[in-house]
Design a protein around this motif. Structure first.
Motif, PDB file in Angstrom:
ATOM      1  N   SER A 139      46.130  41.177  43.787  1.00 11.62           N
ATOM      2  CA  SER A 139      45.465  42.755  43.940  1.00 11.62           C
ATOM      3  C   SER A 139      44.118  42.720  44.050  1.00 11.62           C
ATOM      4  O   SER A 139      43.236  41.796  43.559  1.00 11.62           O
ATOM      5  N   THR A 140      43.419  43.695  44.463  1.00 12.27           N
ATOM      6  CA  THR A 140      41.995  43.899  44.801  1.00 12.27           C
ATOM      7  C   THR A 140      41.446  44.080  43.321  1.00 12.27           C
ATOM      8  O   THR A 140      40.041  43.282  43.148  1.00 12.27           O
ATOM      9  N   GLU A 141      41.952  44.485  42.380  1.00  7.47           N
ATOM     10  CA  GLU A 141      41.666  44.672  41.117  1.00  7.47           C
ATOM     11  C   GLU A 141      41.169  43.277  40.587  1.00  7.47           C
ATOM     12  O   GLU A 141      40.335  42.843  39.822  1.00  7.47           O
ATOM     13  N   ASP A 142      42.213  42.573  40.570  1.00  8.21           N
ATOM     14  CA  ASP A 142      42.413  41.301  40.043  1.00  8.21           C
ATOM     15  C   ASP A 142      41.519  40.294  40.659  1.00  8.21           C
ATOM     16  O   ASP A 142      40.720  39.402  40.088  1.00  8.21           O
TER      17      ASP A 142
ATOM     18  N   TYR B 114      51.399  36.562  37.658  1.00 11.33           N
ATOM     19  CA  TYR B 114      51.862  36.336  39.079  1.00 11.33           C
ATOM     20  C   TYR B 114      52.915  35.176  39.240  1.00 11.33           C
ATOM     21  O   TYR B 114      53.431  34.475  40.539  1.00 11.33           O
TER      22      TYR B 114
END
Length: 285
Positions: free
Chosen positions: A268-271, A225
């Motif tokens: 992100s939702t996954e992160d 990021y």
């Protein structure tokens, strides 16, 4: 995203650091110039001296009191020079005396927000309602909040007098508010959620909670990021959809400015879940 932050003062005076009036004045002025206008204090910070430091610095800054939003807390009796044992006190006489003393130290005639600092084990909700109502009608306090109240206690007091928020300890390494309904309650009531220690104990070298795997993941996400570690940690809290307002406790203004860039970062939702799993050390059920 417009940054909704509060500048914390708990570290302005402690065992290892003591800002001078000049340093505190510069910090207030720098925050003001960046439109960071909300400050969080407590009667017992700095062994009951930080409010006075802030009041002197604000007077020296030349900034109009009405241009800032000042909140303070009362209710903890901190052992030391004033009290023999740590205790909580939400009696009318204690709160009224504490507010009057805070107004004197801060050199103001009103508080934007008064927080009850802890959930008093001997709390009398009827007496507390009467006390807060009296302070509101007198003009000495505009709004009220609490810190670290259980969902039941928050509901009980909020039903008697409107509360702005339940200020809580929430971070990637202190995540229990996700699982005890505290965050859900505030979101459901459309309240702002002030969080203190938003970086958690990640940088605490003595902590056993920060796992090596978590460090590796954060370092990887920092590269992904293009953000520093503070920003990743703050962005994790900001993804929670309940009007998160972090209290930034650094006394380094440049670090505060860099931390605010977290509002421009969306994990992100996954992160987000990857970080939570690494911090907990176990998968979600």
């Amino acid at each position: 995203m417009k940054p909704q932050v509060v500048i914390g003062t708990m570290q302005w005076k402690n065992n290892t650091k003591c800002l001078s009036v000049e340093e505190a004045t510069d910090l207030i002025k720098n925050c003001y110039n960046e439109n960071l206008l909300k400050f969080d204090l407590a009667d017992m910070y700095g062994n009951y001296t930080t409010e006075d430091l802030f009041g002197q610095a604000l007077s020296k800054s030349g900034i109009k009191r009405s241009n800032l939003k000042l909140s303070t807390k009362c209710g903890i009796l901190s052992p030391g020079t004033k009290y023999k044992v740590k205790a909580y006190d939400t009696s009318k006489i204690h709160i009224i005396n504490s507010v009057n003393n805070s107004l004197k130290n801060l050199k103001t005639d009103y508080l934007d927000v008064l927080f009850i600092h802890r959930q008093d084990l001997l709390i009398n909700f009827e007496e507390l309602e009467s006390t807060l109502t009296e302070l509101k009608l007198s003009g000495k306090v505009k709004n009220f909040g609490v810190c670290n109240f259980s969902t039941y206690a928050f509901e009980a007091l909020n039903n008697k007098i409107p509360l702005l928020t339940n200020q809580i300890n929430f971070s990637l390494t202190q995540y229990k508010a996700l699982f005890n309904d505290t965050l859900f309650q505030l979101g459901n009531l459309n309240k702002k959620t002030q969080i203190y220690s938003p970086l958690g104990n990640y940088f605490d070298k003595n902590s056993n909670d920060t796992r090596e795997n978590l460090k590796n993941i954060i370092n990887s996400l920092s590269e992904k990021y293009n953000a520093d570690i503070d920003q990743i940690l703050l962005a994790w809290t900001l993804k929670v959809p309940y009007k998160i307002t972090p209290i930034l406790g650094s006394t380094n203004f440049q670090r505060i400015k860099e931390q605010i860039n977290a509002f421009n970062l969306t994990l992100s939702t996954e992160d987000w879940y990857l970080l939570l799993e690494a911090s907990r050390g176990v998968e979600l059920e």
